[in-house]
Design a protein around this motif. Sequence first.
Motif, PDB file in Angstrom:
ATOM      1  N   ARG A  40       0.550  -0.841  -0.322  1.00 61.08           N
ATOM      2  CA  ARG A  40      -0.168  -0.291   0.176  1.00 61.08           C
ATOM      3  C   ARG A  40       1.287   1.170   0.032  1.00 61.08           C
ATOM      4  NH1 ARG A  40      -3.293  -3.000   3.667  1.00 61.08           N
ATOM      5  NH2 ARG A  40      -2.350  -1.679   5.556  1.00 61.08           N
ATOM      6  N   ARG A  41       1.669   1.372   1.328  1.00 65.41           N
ATOM      7  CA  ARG A  41       2.717   2.162   0.776  1.00 65.41           C
ATOM      8  C   ARG A  41       3.553   2.706  -0.485  1.00 65.41           C
ATOM      9  NH1 ARG A  41       8.052   3.214   5.158  1.00 65.41           N
ATOM     10  NH2 ARG A  41       8.149   5.561   5.208  1.00 65.41           N
ATOM     11  N   TYR A  42       3.805   1.507  -1.180  1.00 67.04           N
ATOM     12  CA  TYR A  42       4.977   1.702  -2.733  1.00 67.04           C
ATOM     13  C   TYR A  42       3.629   2.259  -3.716  1.00 67.04           C
ATOM     14  CZ  TYR A  42       7.152   0.332  -6.519  1.00 67.04           C
ATOM     15  OH  TYR A  42       7.690   0.824  -8.296  1.00 67.04           O
ATOM     16  N   LYS A  43       2.697   1.665  -2.988  1.00 64.99           N
ATOM     17  CA  LYS A  43       1.308   2.073  -4.300  1.00 64.99           C
ATOM     18  C   LYS A  43       1.181   3.887  -4.064  1.00 64.99           C
ATOM     19  CE  LYS A  43      -0.572  -2.633  -5.304  1.00 64.99           C
ATOM     20  NZ  LYS A  43      -1.874  -2.872  -5.950  1.00 64.99           N
ATOM     21  N   ASP A  44       0.975   3.820  -2.956  1.00 63.27           N
ATOM     22  CA  ASP A  44       0.420   5.349  -2.603  1.00 63.27           C
ATOM     23  C   ASP A  44       2.317   6.252  -3.448  1.00 63.27           C
ATOM     24  OD1 ASP A  44      -1.745   5.225  -1.528  1.00 63.27           O
ATOM     25  OD2 ASP A  44      -0.792   4.525   0.419  1.00 63.27           O
ATOM     26  N   TYR A  45       3.481   5.859  -2.816  1.00 62.08           N
ATOM     27  CA  TYR A  45       3.820   6.482  -3.087  1.00 62.08           C
ATOM     28  C   TYR A  45       3.734   7.019  -4.838  1.00 62.08           C
ATOM     29  CZ  TYR A  45       9.011   8.697  -4.122  1.00 62.08           C
ATOM     30  OH  TYR A  45       9.991   9.415  -4.471  1.00 62.08           O
ATOM     31  N   ARG A  46       4.180   5.817  -5.359  1.00 62.46           N
ATOM     32  CA  ARG A  46       3.905   5.814  -7.370  1.00 62.46           C
ATOM     33  C   ARG A  46       2.516   6.379  -7.681  1.00 62.46           C
ATOM     34  NH1 ARG A  46       8.461   6.104  -8.220  1.00 62.46           N
ATOM     35  NH2 ARG A  46       9.315   4.335  -7.952  1.00 62.46           N
ATOM     36  N   ALA A  47       1.354   6.770  -6.968  1.00 60.69           N
ATOM     37  CA  ALA A  47       0.225   7.704  -7.484  1.00 60.69           C
ATOM     38  C   ALA A  47       0.784   9.057  -7.384  1.00 60.69           C
ATOM     39  CB  ALA A  47      -0.867   7.341  -6.424  1.00 60.69           C
ATOM     40  N   LYS A  48       1.782   9.101  -6.688  1.00 63.27           N
ATOM     41  CA  LYS A  48       1.907  10.420  -6.337  1.00 63.27           C
ATOM     42  C   LYS A  48       3.253  11.103  -7.611  1.00 63.27           C
ATOM     43  CE  LYS A  48       0.219  11.014  -1.996  1.00 63.27           C
ATOM     44  NZ  LYS A  48       0.723  10.950  -0.229  1.00 63.27           N
ATOM     45  N   ASP A  49       3.969  10.131  -6.971  1.00 66.21           N
ATOM     46  CA  ASP A  49       5.676  10.186  -8.349  1.00 66.21           C
ATOM     47  C   ASP A  49       5.380   8.605  -8.731  1.00 66.21           C
ATOM     48  OD1 ASP A  49       7.809  10.909  -9.365  1.00 66.21           O
ATOM     49  OD2 ASP A  49       8.644  11.423  -7.387  1.00 66.21           O
ATOM     50  N   GLY A 100       9.610   8.481  -9.829  1.00 63.13           N
ATOM     51  CA  GLY A 100      11.282   9.053  -8.622  1.00 63.13           C
ATOM     52  C   GLY A 100      11.794   7.861  -7.797  1.00 63.13           C
ATOM     53  N   PRO A 101      13.318   8.066  -7.769  1.00 66.44           N
ATOM     54  CA  PRO A 101      13.651   6.664  -6.924  1.00 66.44           C
ATOM     55  C   PRO A 101      12.499   6.590  -5.444  1.00 66.44           C
ATOM     56  CG  PRO A 101      14.681   8.945  -6.741  1.00 66.44           C
ATOM     57  CD  PRO A 101      13.812   9.246  -7.532  1.00 66.44           C
ATOM     58  N   VAL A 102      12.360   5.710  -4.610  1.00 68.67           N
ATOM     59  CA  VAL A 102      11.961   5.399  -3.038  1.00 68.67           C
ATOM     60  C   VAL A 102      12.805   5.249  -2.215  1.00 68.67           C
ATOM     61  CG1 VAL A 102      10.402   4.212  -2.294  1.00 68.67           C
ATOM     62  CG2 VAL A 102      10.657   4.138  -4.648  1.00 68.67           C
ATOM     63  N   ARG A 103      13.160   6.363  -1.367  1.00 66.77           N
ATOM     64  CA  ARG A 103      13.633   6.853  -0.559  1.00 66.77           C
ATOM     65  C   ARG A 103      12.924   6.996   0.798  1.00 66.77           C
ATOM     66  NH1 ARG A 103      18.520   7.758  -2.290  1.00 66.77           N
ATOM     67  NH2 ARG A 103      19.153   7.757  -4.899  1.00 66.77           N
ATOM     68  N   TYR A 104      11.663   6.814   1.005  1.00 72.94           N
ATOM     69  CA  TYR A 104      11.013   6.555   2.466  1.00 72.94           C
ATOM     70  C   TYR A 104      11.283   5.552   3.349  1.00 72.94           C
ATOM     71  CZ  TYR A 104       8.034   3.825  -0.180  1.00 72.94           C
ATOM     72  OH  TYR A 104       7.479   2.319  -0.811  1.00 72.94           O
ATOM     73  N   TYR A 105      12.332   4.367   3.001  1.00 73.16           N
ATOM     74  CA  TYR A 105      12.754   3.317   4.493  1.00 73.16           C
ATOM     75  C   TYR A 105      13.651   3.687   5.357  1.00 73.16           C
ATOM     76  CZ  TYR A 105      11.368   1.039  -0.715  1.00 73.16           C
ATOM     77  OH  TYR A 105      10.813   0.799  -1.873  1.00 73.16           O
TER      78      TYR A 105
END
Length: 198
Positions: free
Chosen positions: A173-182, A185-190
């Motif tokens: 869910r966290r990944y999908k939410d991020y990808r819906a906004k960006d 972009g590189p994912v760096r929220y971990y």
Amino acid sequence: MRSHRTPLQVQRYLNGLRYNWERHKETLRSFRGVMSTGTAHCLEAAIAAAAILEHHGFPPFLLSLESVDLLDHVLFLYREGGRWGAVARSRDAGLEGRKAVFRSVRHLVMSYVEPYVDFTGRLKGYGVGTLHDLGDYDWRFSGRNVWKVERYLLAMSHNPYRMSEPRYQHALRRYKDYRAKDPDGPVRYYDSTALWLE
């Protein structure tokens, strides 16, 4: 080989290469092939790191991460001060190198569990091998593709890992939410970013 003596230096070198998307044909280049083309995908980068750091006393260990979607990932595995780390190149920032701060390989692998979750990916196992097992096979300087390295990794034993379903669904869910906004972009929220090698 002479100027890149540490895992951090090699990670920075690999980060400076173009990613090999294999747009025209599949490749598995040796260290020489990576140097001559200036590109690398994850396994090519792990081979390059092994060749460079072996020259400075690091055994050529590889860490193989298996995914349920068959998009596996390979990293160079190293040990410093009794702790484990990794050097890696990936399309995803979260799957690149780690500082040598992990007391076991399993603990190192755990830092890749959530970054491995995307629309289809999910870690299902990991294994450790050494390129010394290939004997006199020329994975360092061959001018050809070194497919024997891939066959070795696919055949070696892997430890199973299962991410709990609630944890997986939360990460997805966290990944999908991020990808819906960006979307790109590189994912760096971990939570593991402080442990990344670069």
